[in-house]
Design a protein around this motif. Structure first.
Motif, PDB file in Angstrom:
ATOM      1  N   GLU A   1       0.724  -1.295  -0.139  1.00 27.23           N
ATOM      2  CA  GLU A   1      -0.119   0.056   0.078  1.00 27.23           C
ATOM      3  C   GLU A   1       0.864   1.148  -0.069  1.00 27.23           C
ATOM      4  O   GLU A   1       0.617   2.345  -0.754  1.00 27.23           O
ATOM      5  N   LEU A   2       1.807   1.499   0.903  1.00 27.81           N
ATOM      6  CA  LEU A   2       2.714   2.439   0.764  1.00 27.81           C
ATOM      7  C   LEU A   2       3.471   2.658  -0.386  1.00 27.81           C
ATOM      8  O   LEU A   2       3.580   3.760  -0.898  1.00 27.81           O
ATOM      9  N   TYR A   3       3.915   1.534  -1.016  1.00 34.08           N
ATOM     10  CA  TYR A   3       4.851   1.458  -2.361  1.00 34.08           C
ATOM     11  C   TYR A   3       3.936   2.180  -3.439  1.00 34.08           C
ATOM     12  O   TYR A   3       4.424   2.984  -4.229  1.00 34.08           O
ATOM     13  N   GLY A   4       2.632   1.405  -3.478  1.00 35.83           N
ATOM     14  CA  GLY A   4       1.835   1.637  -4.340  1.00 35.83           C
ATOM     15  C   GLY A   4       1.442   3.475  -4.555  1.00 35.83           C
ATOM     16  O   GLY A   4       1.100   4.051  -5.374  1.00 35.83           O
ATOM     17  N   SER A   5       1.278   3.997  -3.216  1.00 37.50           N
ATOM     18  CA  SER A   5       0.822   5.351  -3.043  1.00 37.50           C
ATOM     19  C   SER A   5       1.944   6.357  -3.461  1.00 37.50           C
ATOM     20  O   SER A   5       1.709   7.149  -4.210  1.00 37.50           O
ATOM     21  N   LEU A   6       3.188   5.783  -3.029  1.00 33.34           N
ATOM     22  CA  LEU A   6       4.191   6.658  -3.576  1.00 33.34           C
ATOM     23  C   LEU A   6       4.376   6.663  -5.075  1.00 33.34           C
ATOM     24  O   LEU A   6       4.519   7.557  -5.609  1.00 33.34           O
ATOM     25  N   LYS A   7       4.691   5.371  -5.696  1.00 35.81           N
ATOM     26  CA  LYS A   7       4.647   5.392  -7.278  1.00 35.81           C
ATOM     27  C   LYS A   7       3.498   6.067  -7.717  1.00 35.81           C
ATOM     28  O   LYS A   7       3.610   6.632  -8.906  1.00 35.81           O
ATOM     29  N   LEU A   8       2.184   5.969  -7.372  1.00 38.87           N
ATOM     30  CA  LEU A   8       1.303   6.724  -8.025  1.00 38.87           C
ATOM     31  C   LEU A   8       1.261   8.266  -7.907  1.00 38.87           C
ATOM     32  O   LEU A   8       1.158   9.021  -9.041  1.00 38.87           O
ATOM     33  N   LEU A   9       1.643   8.794  -6.590  1.00 32.20           N
ATOM     34  CA  LEU A   9       2.031  10.309  -6.738  1.00 32.20           C
ATOM     35  C   LEU A   9       3.215  10.694  -7.184  1.00 32.20           C
ATOM     36  O   LEU A   9       3.340  11.929  -7.717  1.00 32.20           O
ATOM     37  N   GLU A  10       4.372  10.181  -7.074  1.00 34.25           N
ATOM     38  CA  GLU A  10       5.785  10.782  -7.587  1.00 34.25           C
ATOM     39  C   GLU A  10       5.547  10.707  -8.985  1.00 34.25           C
ATOM     40  O   GLU A  10       6.436  11.521  -9.653  1.00 34.25           O
ATOM     41  N   GLY A  11       4.644  10.147  -9.646  1.00 30.90           N
ATOM     42  CA  GLY A  11       4.568  10.393 -11.172  1.00 30.90           C
ATOM     43  C   GLY A  11       3.825  11.457 -11.818  1.00 30.90           C
ATOM     44  O   GLY A  11       3.809  11.662 -12.909  1.00 30.90           O
ATOM     45  N   LYS A  12       3.254  12.078 -10.815  1.00 28.30           N
ATOM     46  CA  LYS A  12       2.606  13.398 -11.183  1.00 28.30           C
ATOM     47  C   LYS A  12       3.517  14.557 -11.043  1.00 28.30           C
ATOM     48  O   LYS A  12       4.274  14.963 -10.031  1.00 28.30           O
ATOM     49  N   SER A  13       3.670  15.277 -12.198  1.00 26.67           N
ATOM     50  CA  SER A  13       4.176  16.650 -12.134  1.00 26.67           C
ATOM     51  C   SER A  13       4.061  17.671 -11.278  1.00 26.67           C
ATOM     52  O   SER A  13       4.808  18.650 -10.890  1.00 26.67           O
ATOM     53  N   ALA A  14       2.869  17.573 -10.907  1.00 27.30           N
ATOM     54  CA  ALA A  14       2.446  18.479 -10.009  1.00 27.30           C
ATOM     55  C   ALA A  14       3.075  18.436  -8.467  1.00 27.30           C
ATOM     56  O   ALA A  14       3.292  19.361  -7.723  1.00 27.30           O
ATOM     57  N   VAL A  15       3.299  17.309  -8.122  1.00 27.15           N
ATOM     58  CA  VAL A  15       4.116  16.993  -7.139  1.00 27.15           C
ATOM     59  C   VAL A  15       5.738  17.282  -7.014  1.00 27.15           C
ATOM     60  O   VAL A  15       6.207  16.514  -7.492  1.00 27.15           O
ATOM     61  N   ARG A  16       5.888  18.068  -6.066  1.00 30.56           N
ATOM     62  CA  ARG A  16       7.269  18.585  -6.133  1.00 30.56           C
ATOM     63  C   ARG A  16       8.390  18.036  -4.862  1.00 30.56           C
ATOM     64  O   ARG A  16       9.401  17.749  -5.248  1.00 30.56           O
ATOM     65  N   GLY A  17       7.635  17.214  -4.139  1.00 29.17           N
ATOM     66  CA  GLY A  17       8.285  16.505  -3.065  1.00 29.17           C
ATOM     67  C   GLY A  17       7.421  15.507  -2.564  1.00 29.17           C
ATOM     68  O   GLY A  17       6.240  15.434  -2.380  1.00 29.17           O
ATOM     69  N   VAL A  18       8.150  14.749  -1.365  1.00 29.77           N
ATOM     70  CA  VAL A  18       7.284  13.527  -0.734  1.00 29.77           C
ATOM     71  C   VAL A  18       7.944  13.579   0.782  1.00 29.77           C
ATOM     72  O   VAL A  18       8.951  13.726   1.120  1.00 29.77           O
ATOM     73  N   VAL A  19       6.685  13.787   1.589  1.00 33.23           N
ATOM     74  CA  VAL A  19       6.920  13.807   3.055  1.00 33.23           C
ATOM     75  C   VAL A  19       6.390  12.132   3.346  1.00 33.23           C
ATOM     76  O   VAL A  19       5.029  11.657   3.093  1.00 33.23           O
ATOM     77  N   LEU A  20       7.308  11.299   3.997  1.00 28.84           N
ATOM     78  CA  LEU A  20       6.826  10.266   4.506  1.00 28.84           C
ATOM     79  C   LEU A  20       6.555  10.405   5.908  1.00 28.84           C
ATOM     80  O   LEU A  20       7.736  10.532   6.827  1.00 28.84           O
TER      81      LEU A  20
ATOM     82  N   ALA B   1       7.266   0.753  10.871  1.00 30.05           N
ATOM     83  CA  ALA B   1       7.084   1.873   9.771  1.00 30.05           C
ATOM     84  C   ALA B   1       8.032   2.640   9.378  1.00 30.05           C
ATOM     85  O   ALA B   1       8.311   3.041   8.341  1.00 30.05           O
ATOM     86  N   LYS B   2       8.930   3.069  10.490  1.00 29.72           N
ATOM     87  CA  LYS B   2      10.122   3.681  10.207  1.00 29.72           C
ATOM     88  C   LYS B   2      11.113   3.393   9.107  1.00 29.72           C
ATOM     89  O   LYS B   2      11.428   3.954   8.273  1.00 29.72           O
ATOM     90  N   THR B   3      11.197   1.916   9.271  1.00 27.04           N
ATOM     91  CA  THR B   3      12.068   1.409   8.418  1.00 27.04           C
ATOM     92  C   THR B   3      11.535   1.205   7.028  1.00 27.04           C
ATOM     93  O   THR B   3      12.032   1.375   5.954  1.00 27.04           O
ATOM     94  N   ALA B   4      10.276   0.868   7.084  1.00 22.42           N
ATOM     95  CA  ALA B   4       9.652   1.026   5.805  1.00 22.42           C
ATOM     96  C   ALA B   4       9.713   2.020   5.042  1.00 22.42           C
ATOM     97  O   ALA B   4       9.942   2.165   3.587  1.00 22.42           O
ATOM     98  N   LEU B   5       9.670   3.223   5.504  1.00 19.70           N
ATOM     99  CA  LEU B   5       9.264   4.562   5.036  1.00 19.70           C
ATOM    100  C   LEU B   5      10.823   5.195   4.534  1.00 19.70           C
ATOM    101  O   LEU B   5      10.766   5.595   3.580  1.00 19.70           O
ATOM    102  N   GLU B   6      11.946   4.634   5.400  1.00 19.15           N
ATOM    103  CA  GLU B   6      13.101   5.015   5.005  1.00 19.15           C
ATOM    104  C   GLU B   6      13.610   4.515   3.954  1.00 19.15           C
ATOM    105  O   GLU B   6      14.144   5.057   2.855  1.00 19.15           O
ATOM    106  N   ARG B   7      12.999   3.160   3.654  1.00 19.98           N
ATOM    107  CA  ARG B   7      13.565   2.378   2.525  1.00 19.98           C
ATOM    108  C   ARG B   7      12.842   3.066   1.213  1.00 19.98           C
ATOM    109  O   ARG B   7      13.385   3.282   0.076  1.00 19.98           O
TER     110      ARG B   7
END
Length: 297
Positions: free
Chosen positions: A216-235, A244-250
């Motif tokens: 779920e986390l991976y799919g959410s990241l990949k869905l949003l990072e491919g949008k040009s409007a998105v300038r950065g990612v806060v995990l 959760a910390k380990t998964a998000l750092e990965r």
């Protein structure tokens, strides 16, 4: 029978379970304390537990005397003992709790679990079938719609984290306020269309063997990072949640966009590192026109 129902941990199908229990004739009990009071109670009882567990425990203790307590099942992460066996761990750590059962929060297994639960509570197959039929519309997935990816005069950031944290308005309130004060437009992972998240998650390496929460986390990241409007990612990681910390750092190492991992605790209102991150992603952003909200980079 008095049945406690916890609509916490980012639950999306609380109305379904509440209606089903009432159709069975159960007395549905919900916590009497406010989220802040419940969290304080849970933190006092389990000071070392992740923030979402403390809130769930406080709400559980606030139920009073019930015959059974039901709480939503969260998608676990790798090495996530709390996510994999929350009822068992709570029962082992604290005495005097009522019998606990985790309920699937959506998915094809929800009706099967409801059937089994209904049989246990009523011993009446006919009544269970009738109850299931009456609440069937509430089991349907909500209409999927992509949240707005841009807002005038604001820079968009993807905010990725477990539903148990970001899907709870009490736990995520401070982070939401902090992002707004910095002039950022956040798009939160629990607000994304589940089918699109699942489709992106299939591209994950060894996706079939990965825990549901990781997908779920991976799919959410990949869905949003491919949008040009998105300038950065806060995990966003729940405070005291090592898995959760380990998964998000990965995940932070797997995105091509600027990324920041932050811990989020209940009542927290300030993250000094967010301001520096805002400055990093807004340099030159005003000169770049935002793409339409549905456009891929």
């Amino acid at each position: 029978m008095k049945v406690g129902l916890l609509e916490t941990l980012g639950a999306r199908y609380g109305r379904y379970w509440s209606a089903f229990l009432k159709e069975l004739g159960a007395e549905v009990v919900t916590p009497a304390l406010s989220p802040a009071e419940a969290f304080a109670l849970g933190r006092e009882s389990l000071a070392d537990a992740p923030v979402q567990v403390q809130l769930a425990l406080g709400r559980l203790l606030a139920l009073g005397r019930v015959d059974l307590a039901l709480l939503p099942q969260t998608p676990p992460l790798r090495g996530d003992a709390w996510g994999e066996a929350l009822p068992d761990l709570l029962a082992r750590r604290l005495s005097g709790l009522p019998p606990l059962q985790a309920l699937p929060d959506g998915g094809p297994e929800m009706v099967a679990v409801a059937t089994d639960l209904g049989q246990r509570l009523t011993r009446n197959p006919g009544r269970v079938r009738l109850a299931l039929e009456r609440v069937k519309p509430l089991a349907a997935p909500p209409r999927e719609e992509m949240p707005p990816l841009s807002r005038a005069s604001q820079v968009t950031v993807a905010v990725i984290g477990p539903r148990a944290l970001l899907g709870d308005l009490f736990l995520s309130a401070g982070l939401r306020a902090a992002l707004a004060e910095l002039g950022l437009h956040p798009v939160f992972s629990p607000d994304l269309p589940p089918s699109q998240v699942a489709a992106r998650a299939e591209r994950m390496e060894r996706a079939a063997a990965a825990p549901a929460g990781e997908r779920e986390l991976y799919g959410s990241l990949k869905l949003l990072e491919g949008k040009s409007a998105v300038r950065g990612v806060v995990l966003a990681s729940p405070a005291r949640d090592g898995a959760a910390k380990t998964a998000l750092e990965r995940l932070a190492g797997q995105t091509h966009k600027p990324a920041l991992v932050v811990d989020v605790d209940a009542g927290q209102r300030q993250w000094p590192e967010l301001e520096a991150f805002r400055d990093r992603i807004t340099v030159g952003a005003a000169a770049r026109p935002a793409a339409p909200s549905g456009e891929d980079a």
